[in-house]
Design an enzyme around this catalytic site. Structure first.
Site, short mmCIF file in Angstrom:
data_model
loop_
_atom_site.label_atom_id
_atom_site.label_comp_id
_atom_site.label_asym_id
_atom_site.label_seq_id
_atom_site.Cartn_x
_atom_site.Cartn_y
_atom_site.Cartn_z
N ASP A 107 0.84 -1.19 0.00
CA ASP A 107 0.00 0.00 0.00
C ASP A 107 0.88 1.24 0.00
O ASP A 107 2.06 1.19 0.35
CB ASP A 107 -0.94 0.00 1.20
CG ASP A 107 -0.20 0.00 2.53
OD1 ASP A 107 0.68 -0.87 2.71
OD2 ASP A 107 -0.49 0.85 3.39
N GLU A 128 -0.01 -0.83 5.69
CA GLU A 128 1.03 -0.28 6.54
C GLU A 128 0.89 1.23 6.74
O GLU A 128 1.22 1.77 7.80
CB GLU A 128 2.41 -0.61 5.94
CG GLU A 128 3.59 -0.33 6.87
CD GLU A 128 4.14 1.09 6.77
OE1 GLU A 128 4.95 1.47 7.63
OE2 GLU A 128 3.74 1.82 5.83
#
Length: 456
Positions: free
Chosen positions: A85, A148
C-alpha cells in the site's frame, strides 16, 4: 560468494516489475467483499504474488490482508517484511504518480521508494539465490502487507488470525541503509469538534505526511488584511490569493516529507493558520484558528501541546499535523507524534487528552505503536551491517535511530534495513517520488549478501 553477474542481469527485469507494480494505485480504499482495504491494495498484492509464482516460489494469499512468498528448506526461517500500500499521491507531481514512467535514469511513481521498489528488490535477491542453488540452512519468507500506511490491520490479521510461524530473525526494507536499530514510538490520533457553520478549509492527505498544500475560503472583505498578513509572513512566496465572486481563496504551498522527518518539511496547514491568526476571521473559524495556533502553531516538537520530550538515544519527540478537513458538521485535525524510545507512549497520550480537556475537541486514537529497540551489537544488527559494508565499502555510517514506524516492531528480533542509501535523494511521501536506477544494483547486491548471510 560473488553475485555480481547475476545482479547485473537482474536489473532490467527488476526495473520493469517495479514500474508495473507502481502503476497500480494501491492507496487504501473503501472495504469491499474479499478486499478489506479496497481494490487497489488487493490488486497490488495479487500482482506481487504473481511475480513470485512466475519465479517459481511458493506463495499464499491470506484473504487479501497479507500474502507471503517463500523458498528453501529447513526448520528455521528468515523473514522480510514489506508493504504494497502507499500514501495518496498528493499535489505537485510533474508526471503521472501512477504511470511507473522510466525516464531520465529513474523510475517515477508513488511507491518506487516506499515500499514497492525495495520489496521487489528483496524478491529478486531471493530469485538470485534460488536460481544459483546456493545452499541455505534457513527458508526465506517475504511477507507482503497491504495496510502499513494507515493502521497495520494487515499485520494484525496475519499475526492473530493466520498465526504464522515466526522467523528466527527478520528485517524490513522500509527505511534507510545501513541499519535502524531503534524506532521511535508512534501515536496517531484525531481531534474533532462539531461545527454548525460553513467552514471551507482543507489541507494534507495522511497522518504520516507533512502537508504540501492547504487552502481556505474567506469573505472578500478580508482581502486587505490577508494581503497584509501574507506580506508580513516569513515567506510570502508560499501564499497565493485568488478573489472571485465575493470570495477569497488563500492557498499555501508547503514542503511535503514523511512525518518522521517533519523538521525537514514545511507544513502548509500550519503556515496557513499562522496567517489566519493575524486576520479578523470570525465565528467558529476563528475558534478553530485560535485552537490550532495555541496547541500547534508552526512548531514541530510538541511544545505548545505540552508534550515536548527527548532522550539521548532518539532525540526529540515530533508532532505533525497531517490533515485537516471540515465535512458533515465536523472539523477534524489529524495528528502524528514520534516518541523517544525511553518514553512511554501511553504517557504522551494521556498528556494530550489532559491538554484538550474543556476545549470542545474529542480525542480519538487511530494508531499507537510502542518503540523498537535492538542492541547495536546484536547478531542481527552486526550481520546486516557487515553485509552493507562488504558491498558498499562504507565504513563510516553507523546503525541509526529513526522516527519511522516499520513492520519491524510487529515481531521479535527484527529491524529496518534499507533501502535508501546515505547519498540517495529521499522523496518518500513527496511529490515526484522516484528511484534512481543506478542505485538498484547496490540495493540488490546488499540484499543478496544480507539474505545469504542470515540464511546460510
Amino acid at each position: 560468494m560473488d553475485f555480481t553477474n547475476e545482479v547485473k542481469s537482474a536489473i532490467e527485469p527488476l526495473v520493469q516489475d517495479i514500474s508495473a507494480l507502481c502503476q497500480i494505485d494501491s492507496v487504501e480504499g473503501e472495504p469491499k467483499p474479499g478486499m478489506p482495504f479496497g481494490e487497489g491494495p488487493a490488486k497490488a498484492l495479487a500482482a506481487a504474488l504473481a511475480m513470485g509464482e512466475r519465479m517459481g516460489f511458493r506463495t499464499e494469499n491470506f484473504d487479501n490482508y497479507v500474502g507471503h512468498i517463500e523458498f528453501g528448506d529447513g526448520d528455521e526461517m528468515i523473514g522480510i517484511l514489506g508493504h504494497l500500500d502507499v500514501v495518496p499521491a498528493g499535489d505537485g507531481w510533474d508526471r503521472d504518480p501512477w504511470g511507473g514512467q522510466i525516464e531520465g535514469g529513474r523510475i517515477w511513481g508513488r511507491g518506487t521508494l516506499d515500499d514497492k521498489g525495495p520489496l521487489l528488490t528483496c524478491l529478486y535477491a531471493m530469485k538470485i539465490l534460488k536460481d544459483l542453488n546456493v545452499p541455505l540452512k534457513r527458508r526465506i519468507r517475504l511477507i507482503l502487507g497491504t495496510n502499513e500506511e494507515t493502521n497495520w490491520g494487515c499485520m494484525d490479521y496475519y499475526l492473530h488470525q493466520v498465526k504464522p510461524e515466526m522467523p528466527v530473525a527478520a528485517f524490513s526494507p522500509d527505511s534507510e541503509f545501513p541499519v535502524t536499530f531503534a524506532e521511535l514510538g508512534m501515536l496517531q490520533y484525531t481531534l474533532t469538534r462539531k461545527i454548525d457553520e460553513v467552514i471551507n478549509i482543507e489541507g494534507g492527505s495522511a497522518f504520516n505526511s507533512v502537508p504540501s498544500s492547504a487552502k481556505v475560503i474567506l469573505p472578500e472583505a478580508l482581502e486587505a488584511e490577508v494581503r497584509q498578513a501574507v506580506s508580513n509572513s516569513k515567506d510570502p512566496s508560499i501564499y497565493q490569493i485568488n478573489v472571485d465572486g465575493g470570495k477569497l481563496q488563500l492557498e499555501v504551498t508547503g514542503i511535503g516529507v514523511h512525518a518522521k522527518d517533519v523538521h525537514e518539511g514545511r507544513n502548509a496547514i500550519s503556515y496557513m493558520m499562522d496567517v489566519l491568526g493575524k486576520v479578523s476571521v470570525t465565528g467558529q473559524l476563528k475558534e478553530v484558528v485560535d485552537f490550532y495556533n495555541a496547541h500547534f502553531g508552526t512548531t514541530v516538537f510538541g511544545e505548545k501541546m505540552g508534550i515536548s520530550a527527548s532522550d539521548e538515544i532518539s532525540d526529540h519527540l515530533t508532532l505533525n499535523i497531517g490533515k485537516i478537513q471540515a465535512v458533515d458538521g465536523k472539523l477534524t485535525i489529524y495528528c502524528d507524534s514520534r516518541i523517544p524510545v525511553s518514553i512511554k507512549v501511553d504517557d504522551i497520550e494521556n498528556a494530550v487528552k489532559q491538554k484538550i480537556q474543556g476545549t470542545g475537541y474529542t480525542y480519538e486514537l487511530a494508531s499507537k505503536e510502542n518503540p523498537l529497540y535492538v542492541e547495536k551489537d546484536s547478531e542481527l544488527v552486526s550481520t546486516l551491517m557487515e553485509a552493507y559494508r562488504k558491498v558498499t565499502g562504507d565504513m563510516e555510517s553507523q546503525p541509526m535511530v529513526s522516527g519511522g514506524a516499520t513492520y519491524s516492531r510487529t515481531i521479535s528480533n527484527c529491524v529496518a534495513f534499507g533501502c535508501l542509501l546515505p547519498d540517495q535523494i529521499d522523496t518518500m511521501h513527496q511529490a515526484n517520488e522516484s528511484l534512481e536506477i543506478d542505485k538498484l544494483e547496490i540495493w540488490l547486491k546488499v540484499m543478496v549478501e544480507a539474505i545469504y548471510q542470515l540464511a546460510k
